[in-house]
Write a protein that holds these residues in place. Structure first.
Motif, PDB file in Angstrom:
ATOM      1  N   PRO A   1       0.824  -1.220   0.000  1.00 13.68           N
ATOM      2  CA  PRO A   1       0.000   0.000   0.000  1.00 13.68           C
ATOM      3  C   PRO A   1       0.853   1.263   0.000  1.00 13.68           C
ATOM      4  N   PRO A   2       0.233   2.406  -0.297  1.00 10.89           N
ATOM      5  CA  PRO A   2       0.961   3.683  -0.382  1.00 10.89           C
ATOM      6  C   PRO A   2       1.606   4.125   0.921  1.00 10.89           C
ATOM      7  N   ARG A   3       1.206   3.536   2.053  1.00  8.46           N
ATOM      8  CA  ARG A   3       1.859   3.946   3.306  1.00  8.46           C
ATOM      9  C   ARG A   3       3.310   3.452   3.373  1.00  8.46           C
ATOM     10  N   PHE A   4       3.684   2.611   2.424  1.00  7.96           N
ATOM     11  CA  PHE A   4       5.102   2.256   2.243  1.00  7.96           C
ATOM     12  C   PHE A   4       5.656   3.199   1.174  1.00  7.96           C
ATOM     13  N   SER A   5       6.617   4.016   1.549  1.00 13.88           N
ATOM     14  CA  SER A   5       7.191   4.956   0.592  1.00 13.88           C
ATOM     15  C   SER A   5       8.701   4.961   0.748  1.00 13.88           C
ATOM     16  N   GLY A   6       9.372   5.528  -0.243  1.00 13.69           N
ATOM     17  CA  GLY A   6      10.829   5.499  -0.207  1.00 13.69           C
ATOM     18  C   GLY A   6      11.446   6.727  -0.810  1.00 13.69           C
ATOM     19  N   LEU A   7      12.755   6.796  -0.622  1.00 15.12           N
ATOM     20  CA  LEU A   7      13.556   7.868  -1.197  1.00 15.12           C
ATOM     21  C   LEU A   7      14.910   7.295  -1.568  1.00 15.12           C
ATOM     22  N   GLN A   8      15.505   7.876  -2.609  1.00 18.38           N
ATOM     23  CA  GLN A   8      16.916   7.583  -2.866  1.00 18.38           C
ATOM     24  C   GLN A   8      17.634   8.913  -2.982  1.00 18.38           C
ATOM     25  N   PHE A   9      18.804   8.993  -2.427  1.00 21.86           N
ATOM     26  CA  PHE A   9      19.562  10.235  -2.370  1.00 21.86           C
ATOM     27  C   PHE A   9      20.657  10.248  -3.450  1.00 21.86           C
ATOM     28  N   PRO A  10      21.232  11.429  -3.728  1.00 23.00           N
ATOM     29  CA  PRO A  10      22.260  11.518  -4.782  1.00 23.00           C
ATOM     30  C   PRO A  10      23.439  10.575  -4.579  1.00 23.00           C
ATOM     31  N   ASN A  11      23.728  10.212  -3.334  1.00 22.79           N
ATOM     32  CA  ASN A  11      24.836   9.256  -3.102  1.00 22.79           C
ATOM     33  C   ASN A  11      24.346   7.813  -3.192  1.00 22.79           C
ATOM     34  N   TYR A  12      23.094   7.628  -3.645  1.00 20.66           N
ATOM     35  CA  TYR A  12      22.458   6.321  -3.882  1.00 20.66           C
ATOM     36  C   TYR A  12      22.033   5.606  -2.607  1.00 20.66           C
ATOM     37  N   SER A  13      22.235   6.220  -1.447  1.00 12.77           N
ATOM     38  CA  SER A  13      21.659   5.632  -0.249  1.00 12.77           C
ATOM     39  C   SER A  13      20.138   5.789  -0.319  1.00 12.77           C
ATOM     40  N   SER A  14      19.435   5.074   0.556  1.00 14.24           N
ATOM     41  CA  SER A  14      17.977   5.049   0.425  1.00 14.24           C
ATOM     42  C   SER A  14      17.307   4.955   1.777  1.00 14.24           C
ATOM     43  N   GLU A  15      16.049   5.374   1.820  1.00 11.34           N
ATOM     44  CA  GLU A  15      15.200   5.233   2.999  1.00 11.34           C
ATOM     45  C   GLU A  15      13.911   4.524   2.623  1.00 11.34           C
ATOM     46  N   LEU A  16      13.415   3.738   3.565  1.00  9.12           N
ATOM     47  CA  LEU A  16      12.085   3.160   3.471  1.00  9.12           C
ATOM     48  C   LEU A  16      11.282   3.736   4.619  1.00  9.12           C
ATOM     49  N   ASN A  17      10.147   4.332   4.307  1.00 11.14           N
ATOM     50  CA  ASN A  17       9.256   4.883   5.321  1.00 11.14           C
ATOM     51  C   ASN A  17       7.954   4.090   5.333  1.00 11.14           C
ATOM     52  N   VAL A  18       7.512   3.766   6.523  1.00 15.65           N
ATOM     53  CA  VAL A  18       6.222   3.099   6.670  1.00 15.65           C
ATOM     54  C   VAL A  18       5.388   3.899   7.658  1.00 15.65           C
ATOM     55  N   ASN A  19       4.225   4.359   7.202  1.00 13.87           N
ATOM     56  CA  ASN A  19       3.300   5.111   8.055  1.00 13.87           C
ATOM     57  C   ASN A  19       2.218   4.192   8.608  1.00 13.87           C
ATOM     58  N   ALA A  20       1.574   4.662   9.665  1.00 20.30           N
ATOM     59  CA  ALA A  20       0.427   3.945  10.242  1.00 20.30           C
ATOM     60  C   ALA A  20       0.722   2.459  10.379  1.00 20.30           C
ATOM     61  N   LEU A  21       1.750   2.145  11.133  1.00 17.09           N
ATOM     62  CA  LEU A  21       2.207   0.761  11.271  1.00 17.09           C
ATOM     63  C   LEU A  21       1.083  -0.166  11.741  1.00 17.09           C
ATOM     64  N   GLU A  22       1.094  -1.355  11.144  1.00 19.85           N
ATOM     65  CA  GLU A  22       0.145  -2.413  11.534  1.00 19.85           C
ATOM     66  C   GLU A  22       0.950  -3.592  12.079  1.00 19.85           C
ATOM     67  N   LEU A  23       0.260  -4.448  12.820  1.00 24.07           N
ATOM     68  CA  LEU A  23       0.934  -5.595  13.422  1.00 24.07           C
ATOM     69  C   LEU A  23       1.609  -6.463  12.348  1.00 24.07           C
ATOM     70  N   ASP A  24       0.955  -6.599  11.190  1.00 25.24           N
ATOM     71  CA  ASP A  24       1.482  -7.432  10.102  1.00 25.24           C
ATOM     72  C   ASP A  24       2.730  -6.857   9.443  1.00 25.24           C
ATOM     73  N   ASP A  25       3.081  -5.627   9.801  1.00 23.20           N
ATOM     74  CA  ASP A  25       4.303  -5.038   9.254  1.00 23.20           C
ATOM     75  C   ASP A  25       5.546  -5.581   9.959  1.00 23.20           C
ATOM     76  N   SER A  26       5.350  -6.332  11.019  1.00 26.86           N
ATOM     77  CA  SER A  26       6.478  -6.939  11.719  1.00 26.86           C
ATOM     78  C   SER A  26       7.185  -7.902  10.774  1.00 26.86           C
ATOM     79  N   ALA A  27       8.461  -7.664  10.515  1.00 26.96           N
ATOM     80  CA  ALA A  27       9.195  -8.457   9.522  1.00 26.96           C
ATOM     81  C   ALA A  27      10.649  -8.015   9.513  1.00 26.96           C
ATOM     82  N   LEU A  28      11.429  -8.735   8.719  1.00 26.34           N
ATOM     83  CA  LEU A  28      12.803  -8.321   8.418  1.00 26.34           C
ATOM     84  C   LEU A  28      12.748  -7.520   7.119  1.00 26.34           C
ATOM     85  N   TYR A  29      13.242  -6.297   7.155  1.00 27.88           N
ATOM     86  CA  TYR A  29      13.252  -5.450   5.960  1.00 27.88           C
ATOM     87  C   TYR A  29      14.652  -5.454   5.368  1.00 27.88           C
ATOM     88  N   LEU A  30      14.718  -5.875   4.128  1.00 33.83           N
ATOM     89  CA  LEU A  30      15.998  -6.062   3.455  1.00 33.83           C
ATOM     90  C   LEU A  30      16.174  -5.033   2.347  1.00 33.83           C
TER      91      LEU A  30
END
Lengths: 115, 112
Positions: free
Chosen positions: A61-90
């Motif tokens: 769903p759209p509550r999972f969003s991301g960014l990549q920066f000029p140095n190619y590093s990245s972020e993953l953002n998750v809004n309105a966390l749900e119990l099922d979001d519990s996981a290993l994020y790779l």
């Protein structure tokens, strides 16, 4: 050569909160992909960033969003966390050339627990 | 039906055994096939990478792809306790589509 790094290693949040996970790609790699791996399951593709633009998205769903920066590093953002979001994020980085598939190298992951 | 099916095991073998791990898939567009090894609480580590049908060998590891049957295999010869891990098959259409589709993973234990 530095491999893929991720931070933090572990995180505990409560339902409804927001979280930001970070990834530094391997040296020379300009593409970052994010995957969610629930316990006992294979990784599921969330999205990919190439040169700071989203380059494909999985069935998340759209509550999972991301960014990549000029140095190619990245972020993953998750809004309105749900119990099922519990996981290993790779995070995985790769260096596509000539439009051919390149192998993806994974970081150690961030283990998220949502209570 | 899932795009990629993999028997989760667990699989337990004695040291020195030959191990066979398999995946089947339904999407005929997949052209790139990979095997990753994942130790407990770690990220997946790429073991083998194959394009289209055929065999590829790397030390004790052999990867086979049969696109006509939509079936891929990983063989481990002379298995070692250090091979104990979860083995994940993954595949991709390639080209501009870099999404990897994974199997569920097979948990392998090699007993000394």
């Amino acid at each position: 050569e530095t491999g893929v790094t991720q931070s933090p290693t572990h995180l505990i949040k409560t339902r409804g909160q927001q979280v930001t996970l970070r990834c530094s790609s391997q040296s020379g790699h300009n593409t970052v992909s994010w995957y969610q791996q629930a316990l006992g399951q294979g990784p599921q593709f969330i999205f990919q960033y190439y040169r700071e633009e989203e380059n494909g998205r999985g069935n998340f769903p759209p509550r999972f969003s991301g960014l990549q920066f000029p140095n190619y590093s990245s972020e993953l953002n998750v809004n309105a966390l749900e119990l099922d979001d519990s996981a290993l994020y790779l995070c995985a980085s790769s260096a596509p050339s000539g439009g051919l598939q390149e192998t993806q190298y994974f970081g150690p992951g961030t283990r998220l627990l949502v209570l | 039906q899932k795009e990629v099916e993999q028997d989760p095991g667990p699989l337990s073998v004695p040291e020195g055994a030959i191990v066979s791990l398999n995946c089947t898939y339904s999407n005929s567009a997949f052209q790139y096939f990979m095997w990753y090894r994942q130790y407990s609480r770690k990220g997946p580590e790429l073991l083998m990478y194959t394009y289209s049908s055929g065999n590829k060998e790397d030390g004790r590891f052999t990867a086979q792809v049969d696109k006509s049957s939509k079936y891929i295999s990983l063989f481990i010869r002379d298995s070692q306790p250090s091979d104990s891990a979860t083995y994940l098959c993954a595949m991709s259409r390639g080209g501009s589509n870099y999404k990897l589709t994974f199997g569920k993973g097979t948990l392998l234990t090699v007993n000394p």
